[in-house]
Design a protein around this motif. Structure first.
Motif, PDB file in Angstrom:
ATOM      1  N   GLN A  25       0.828  -1.205   0.000  1.00 25.41           N
ATOM      2  CA  GLN A  25       0.000   0.000   0.000  1.00 25.41           C
ATOM      3  C   GLN A  25       0.864   1.258   0.000  1.00 25.41           C
ATOM      4  O   GLN A  25       0.499   2.273  -0.608  1.00 25.41           O
ATOM      5  CB  GLN A  25      -0.918   0.007   1.227  1.00 25.41           C
ATOM      6  CG  GLN A  25      -1.913  -1.154   1.294  1.00 25.41           C
ATOM      7  CD  GLN A  25      -2.930  -1.119   0.159  1.00 25.41           C
ATOM      8  OE1 GLN A  25      -2.650  -1.571  -0.943  1.00 25.41           O
ATOM      9  NE2 GLN A  25      -4.089  -0.582   0.433  1.00 25.41           N
ATOM     10  N   ALA A  26       2.002   1.191   0.682  1.00 26.34           N
ATOM     11  CA  ALA A  26       2.907   2.345   0.715  1.00 26.34           C
ATOM     12  C   ALA A  26       3.405   2.680  -0.688  1.00 26.34           C
ATOM     13  O   ALA A  26       3.512   3.859  -1.062  1.00 26.34           O
ATOM     14  CB  ALA A  26       4.087   2.055   1.649  1.00 26.34           C
ATOM     15  N   PHE A  27       3.717   1.668  -1.474  1.00 28.76           N
ATOM     16  CA  PHE A  27       4.146   1.903  -2.852  1.00 28.76           C
ATOM     17  C   PHE A  27       3.029   2.541  -3.665  1.00 28.76           C
ATOM     18  O   PHE A  27       3.276   3.430  -4.492  1.00 28.76           O
ATOM     19  CB  PHE A  27       4.591   0.593  -3.502  1.00 28.76           C
ATOM     20  CG  PHE A  27       5.998   0.207  -3.176  1.00 28.76           C
ATOM     21  CD1 PHE A  27       7.075   0.855  -3.778  1.00 28.76           C
ATOM     22  CD2 PHE A  27       6.270  -0.805  -2.268  1.00 28.76           C
ATOM     23  CE1 PHE A  27       8.384   0.510  -3.479  1.00 28.76           C
ATOM     24  CE2 PHE A  27       7.570  -1.173  -1.960  1.00 28.76           C
ATOM     25  CZ  PHE A  27       8.632  -0.511  -2.566  1.00 28.76           C
ATOM     26  N   LEU A  28       1.789   2.108  -3.442  1.00 26.08           N
ATOM     27  CA  LEU A  28       0.676   2.696  -4.180  1.00 26.08           C
ATOM     28  C   LEU A  28       0.491   4.166  -3.807  1.00 26.08           C
ATOM     29  O   LEU A  28       0.147   4.988  -4.668  1.00 26.08           O
ATOM     30  CB  LEU A  28      -0.616   1.919  -3.900  1.00 26.08           C
ATOM     31  CG  LEU A  28      -0.678   0.501  -4.462  1.00 26.08           C
ATOM     32  CD1 LEU A  28      -2.007  -0.159  -4.092  1.00 26.08           C
ATOM     33  CD2 LEU A  28      -0.500   0.497  -5.984  1.00 26.08           C
ATOM     34  N   ILE A  29       0.702   4.498  -2.535  1.00 28.28           N
ATOM     35  CA  ILE A  29       0.657   5.901  -2.120  1.00 28.28           C
ATOM     36  C   ILE A  29       1.693   6.707  -2.899  1.00 28.28           C
ATOM     37  O   ILE A  29       1.413   7.795  -3.425  1.00 28.28           O
ATOM     38  CB  ILE A  29       0.905   6.039  -0.603  1.00 28.28           C
ATOM     39  CG1 ILE A  29      -0.207   5.372   0.191  1.00 28.28           C
ATOM     40  CG2 ILE A  29       1.016   7.519  -0.211  1.00 28.28           C
ATOM     41  CD1 ILE A  29       0.075   5.275   1.683  1.00 28.28           C
ATOM     42  N   TYR A  30       2.892   6.152  -2.981  1.00 29.70           N
ATOM     43  CA  TYR A  30       3.985   6.831  -3.700  1.00 29.70           C
ATOM     44  C   TYR A  30       3.645   7.007  -5.176  1.00 29.70           C
ATOM     45  O   TYR A  30       3.813   8.097  -5.743  1.00 29.70           O
ATOM     46  CB  TYR A  30       5.277   6.027  -3.526  1.00 29.70           C
ATOM     47  CG  TYR A  30       6.404   6.513  -4.414  1.00 29.70           C
ATOM     48  CD1 TYR A  30       7.058   7.709  -4.147  1.00 29.70           C
ATOM     49  CD2 TYR A  30       6.810   5.764  -5.519  1.00 29.70           C
ATOM     50  CE1 TYR A  30       8.084   8.161  -4.963  1.00 29.70           C
ATOM     51  CE2 TYR A  30       7.836   6.201  -6.337  1.00 29.70           C
ATOM     52  CZ  TYR A  30       8.469   7.399  -6.057  1.00 29.70           C
ATOM     53  OH  TYR A  30       9.473   7.836  -6.872  1.00 29.70           O
ATOM     54  N   PHE A  31       3.154   5.946  -5.812  1.00 26.36           N
ATOM     55  CA  PHE A  31       2.807   6.024  -7.231  1.00 26.36           C
ATOM     56  C   PHE A  31       1.720   7.071  -7.466  1.00 26.36           C
ATOM     57  O   PHE A  31       1.763   7.833  -8.430  1.00 26.36           O
ATOM     58  CB  PHE A  31       2.317   4.662  -7.743  1.00 26.36           C
ATOM     59  CG  PHE A  31       3.337   3.566  -7.663  1.00 26.36           C
ATOM     60  CD1 PHE A  31       4.696   3.842  -7.713  1.00 26.36           C
ATOM     61  CD2 PHE A  31       2.935   2.238  -7.521  1.00 26.36           C
ATOM     62  CE1 PHE A  31       5.641   2.821  -7.632  1.00 26.36           C
ATOM     63  CE2 PHE A  31       3.853   1.211  -7.445  1.00 26.36           C
ATOM     64  CZ  PHE A  31       5.219   1.501  -7.497  1.00 26.36           C
ATOM     65  N   TYR A  32       0.752   7.094  -6.572  1.00 26.10           N
ATOM     66  CA  TYR A  32      -0.384   8.016  -6.716  1.00 26.10           C
ATOM     67  C   TYR A  32       0.068   9.468  -6.565  1.00 26.10           C
ATOM     68  O   TYR A  32      -0.273  10.328  -7.391  1.00 26.10           O
ATOM     69  CB  TYR A  32      -1.438   7.664  -5.671  1.00 26.10           C
ATOM     70  CG  TYR A  32      -2.639   8.578  -5.658  1.00 26.10           C
ATOM     71  CD1 TYR A  32      -3.599   8.519  -6.667  1.00 26.10           C
ATOM     72  CD2 TYR A  32      -2.828   9.494  -4.622  1.00 26.10           C
ATOM     73  CE1 TYR A  32      -4.715   9.351  -6.642  1.00 26.10           C
ATOM     74  CE2 TYR A  32      -3.930  10.319  -4.586  1.00 26.10           C
ATOM     75  CZ  TYR A  32      -4.870  10.242  -5.604  1.00 26.10           C
ATOM     76  OH  TYR A  32      -5.968  11.075  -5.581  1.00 26.10           O
ATOM     77  N   LEU A  33       0.838   9.740  -5.508  1.00 27.95           N
ATOM     78  CA  LEU A  33       1.291  11.109  -5.269  1.00 27.95           C
ATOM     79  C   LEU A  33       2.249  11.579  -6.358  1.00 27.95           C
ATOM     80  O   LEU A  33       2.222  12.749  -6.768  1.00 27.95           O
ATOM     81  CB  LEU A  33       1.954  11.209  -3.893  1.00 27.95           C
ATOM     82  CG  LEU A  33       1.021  11.031  -2.691  1.00 27.95           C
ATOM     83  CD1 LEU A  33       1.814  11.086  -1.392  1.00 27.95           C
ATOM     84  CD2 LEU A  33      -0.067  12.096  -2.686  1.00 27.95           C
ATOM     85  N   LYS A  34       3.081  10.678  -6.838  1.00 29.13           N
ATOM     86  CA  LYS A  34       4.011  11.030  -7.920  1.00 29.13           C
ATOM     87  C   LYS A  34       3.249  11.421  -9.179  1.00 29.13           C
ATOM     88  O   LYS A  34       3.602  12.391  -9.863  1.00 29.13           O
ATOM     89  CB  LYS A  34       4.933   9.843  -8.210  1.00 29.13           C
ATOM     90  CG  LYS A  34       6.013  10.139  -9.245  1.00 29.13           C
ATOM     91  CD  LYS A  34       6.926   8.938  -9.448  1.00 29.13           C
ATOM     92  CE  LYS A  34       7.989   9.245 -10.492  1.00 29.13           C
ATOM     93  NZ  LYS A  34       8.867   8.060 -10.720  1.00 29.13           N
ATOM     94  N   ALA A  35       2.183  10.667  -9.469  1.00 27.95           N
ATOM     95  CA  ALA A  35       1.369  10.985 -10.641  1.00 27.95           C
ATOM     96  C   ALA A  35       0.646  12.319 -10.460  1.00 27.95           C
ATOM     97  O   ALA A  35       0.470  13.081 -11.424  1.00 27.95           O
ATOM     98  CB  ALA A  35       0.367   9.869 -10.898  1.00 27.95           C
ATOM     99  N   LYS A  36       0.238  12.625  -9.226  1.00 24.04           N
ATOM    100  CA  LYS A  36      -0.476  13.871  -8.955  1.00 24.04           C
ATOM    101  C   LYS A  36       0.416  15.094  -9.153  1.00 24.04           C
ATOM    102  O   LYS A  36      -0.077  16.188  -9.470  1.00 24.04           O
ATOM    103  CB  LYS A  36      -1.015  13.864  -7.523  1.00 24.04           C
ATOM    104  CG  LYS A  36      -2.288  13.045  -7.328  1.00 24.04           C
ATOM    105  CD  LYS A  36      -3.468  13.715  -8.002  1.00 24.04           C
ATOM    106  CE  LYS A  36      -4.751  12.987  -7.750  1.00 24.04           C
ATOM    107  NZ  LYS A  36      -5.904  13.631  -8.423  1.00 24.04           N
ATOM    108  N   LYS A  37       1.715  14.921  -8.940  1.00 22.69           N
ATOM    109  CA  LYS A  37       2.647  16.043  -9.084  1.00 22.69           C
ATOM    110  C   LYS A  37       2.887  16.407 -10.542  1.00 22.69           C
ATOM    111  O   LYS A  37       3.282  17.532 -10.857  1.00 22.69           O
ATOM    112  CB  LYS A  37       3.980  15.700  -8.410  1.00 22.69           C
ATOM    113  CG  LYS A  37       3.918  15.697  -6.886  1.00 22.69           C
ATOM    114  CD  LYS A  37       5.286  15.410  -6.284  1.00 22.69           C
ATOM    115  CE  LYS A  37       5.239  15.423  -4.768  1.00 22.69           C
ATOM    116  NZ  LYS A  37       6.564  15.136  -4.174  1.00 22.69           N
ATOM    117  N   LYS A  38       2.665  15.447 -11.422  1.00 23.15           N
ATOM    118  CA  LYS A  38       2.892  15.704 -12.844  1.00 23.15           C
ATOM    119  C   LYS A  38       1.754  16.545 -13.414  1.00 23.15           C
ATOM    120  O   LYS A  38       0.601  16.441 -12.969  1.00 23.15           O
ATOM    121  CB  LYS A  38       2.987  14.378 -13.606  1.00 23.15           C
ATOM    122  CG  LYS A  38       4.177  13.523 -13.210  1.00 23.15           C
ATOM    123  CD  LYS A  38       4.176  12.227 -14.016  1.00 23.15           C
ATOM    124  CE  LYS A  38       5.364  11.345 -13.644  1.00 23.15           C
ATOM    125  NZ  LYS A  38       5.354  10.064 -14.395  1.00 23.15           N
TER     126      LYS A  38
END
Length: 487
Positions: A25-38
């Motif tokens: 789940q922590a990785f999914l948080i990272y993937f999600y937030l990274k995508a939001k920054k783009k």
């Protein structure tokens, strides 16, 4: 003694497995937030020549919400001559004739709408979808369950993404028509918001295997056929088809900003039947899919996340195991003693709770709700989720050992019209066996709280308070629904 060491080992193992799940789940948080920054990519435009679309509405004894659904679908902003509406009606009660009248009324208004009734209800929803697919004229297939009210621009919002010929399915986010109806619906909406923000968003952004959520999505018909069409050997035909399609090379897209409102289960038994179906079905799909997943020509990274995605339901078993063993662990610690390093080491696993908090905090910021509302709902969500671990563990074991059970529909109330719905003829208000077990479990964890004060050892007290609160909430709604059924 050996049995004491065995309990400590199982307890540690359960916490360790939950920590591994939380790491995912922590990785999914990272993937999600990274995508939001783009920067948000430019939305593709609608095709110059709009394709034919078939909208499928699978129904089974939906007296209260059918009119609402059909009216909403007939208000879709799409040319009538390009829209085919299939009411896949397997009803066995008076709703069948009621739906026929609704369909006939819409036909007179110029809609290409038909009511398809099968002679035998084989395969439940999957069977109905497959039956309709064989008569579908659309290049694309939209699916809405009876509890949904699609927005008028739904098709025009999703259709542009199919300009990419590899896209097989586009999923919208679920909204909640009756989120504030009760604490039970608030908890459900809270959990679904986490799934539809961080989990679906993170998987989609990273190009990982994700799932069609059974409704409020648009499929390319060719994708469904290429993947082997709808199959009814599991209770979650949506997850099954999702993996078969993606293993064939089709890509899925998730649109967080396109919301499809729906009604949440309003009674405890309705919620439990839905949870049982989703949990058991996921186990059935995992057994069916694992071999093909590991043999697929995709990256190890994608296989690994797919593996944990399919195994998510097993987390309920380890939550329940850790809960039940926590009291013996407390007794062993204070009656016999354990090595000094044991409990400080277990503190590492507290990170799993921190990750879960982060998961829902991120989703909370996307919903723009008040901090006070978040804290109260989050605490209730954690409590109820822990308490449901018993019920869902049973579903996991049934799926694991191949215990067959029927597809139990979730009764809808049409709560949009009233906050005090009339008694539902489809709802089951009786006490299931799980009610008595959950009453006993609540008393069991009350004993854990008493033991904590007796030993003046409060390390596990928050855990036991969550459990007592969770089982208390479940028992309260079971009693409330029972009284409603007798009224």
């Amino acid at each position: 003694m050996w049995w004491q060491n065995g309990i400590l080992f199982l307890y540690t193992a359960a916490l360790g497995v939950l920590f591994i799940f939380s790491a995912g789940q922590a990785f999914l948080i990272y993937f999600y937030l990274k995508a939001k920054k783009k920067p948000a990519p430019q939305k593709p435009s609608l095709p110059l020549h709009l394709p034919k679309i078939t909208v499928q509405l699978p129904l089974f004894n939906e007296l209260y919400v059918t009119e609402r659904l059909i009216n909403a679908v007939c208000q879709l902003d799409y040319p009538k001559e390009l829209l085919q509406i299939q009411v896949l009606d397997d009803s066995t009660d008076q709703s069948l004739a009621f739906t026929k009248k609704l369909v006939d009324d819409k036909k007179r208004l110029g809609f290409n709408i038909c009511q398809l009734k099968r002679e035998k209800n084989i395969g439940f929803k999957a069977g109905a979808l497959q039956h309709g697919l064989q008569q579908a004229t659309g290049e694309f297939i939209a699916i809405f369950d009876a509890d949904f009210i699609p927005e008028a621009d739904f098709l025009k919002q999703l259709l542009p993404y199919f300009r990419d010929k590899k896209i097989g399915m586009v999923q919208s986010r679920w909204g909640h028509l009756n989120n504030n109806y009760s604490l039970l619906t608030k908890v459900q909406g809270f959990g679904l918001d986490g799934h539809f923000s961080v989990e679906q968003g993170g998987r989609s952004a990273r190009g990982l295997f994700m799932s069609f959520n059974g409704t409020a999505g648009l499929w390319r018909k060719a994708c469904i056929l290429d993947a082997g069409a709808w199959q009814h050997d599991t209770l979650t035909e949506d997850l099954d088809l999702s993996y078969r399609a993606q293993l064939k090379g089709w890509k899925f897209k998730y649109l967080e900003d396109v919301v499809s409102p729906a009604e949440l289960p309003a009674t405890l038994n309705a919620l439990k039947s839905q949870q049982h179906r989703w949990t058991k079905g996921a186990i059935e799909v995992s057994k069916k899919t694992f071999e093909n997943l590991w043999q697929a020509d995709v990256s190890k990274h994608k296989k690994l996340f797919g593996f944990f995605h399919l195994l998510n339901s097993y987390a309920f078993v380890f939550v329940f195991l850790a809960a039940v063993l926590s009291i013996p662990v407390l007794l062993i610690k204070n009656a016999v003693g354990v090595p000094n390093w044991y409990f400080p080491l277990l503190g590492i696993f507290a990170l799993a709770f921190v990750i879960m908090c982060a998961f829902y905090i991120v989703a909370f910021y996307q919903s723009h709700r008040s901090l006070k509302n978040f804290i109260v709902t989050f605490l209730a969500f954690v409590s109820v989720s822990m308490a449901l671990s018993y019920h869902n563990s049973v579903a996991v074991l049934e799926g694991l050992f191949g215990f067959k059970s029927a597809f139990i529909r979730t009764p809808k109330f049409n709560i949009l019209k009233s906050e005090k719905p009339v008694k539902n003829i489809y709802a089951n208000y009786a006490f299931p066996l799980s009610f008595y077990v959950e009453c006993a479990l609540m008393l069991y964890f009350v004993f854990g709280i008493v033991a904590a004060y007796h030993f003046k050892d409060f390390a596990l007290l928050p855990f036991h308070l969550f459990l007592v609160s969770g089982f208390g909430i479940l028992n309260f709604y079971a009693l409330k629904d029972r009284m409603k059924g007798k009224a």
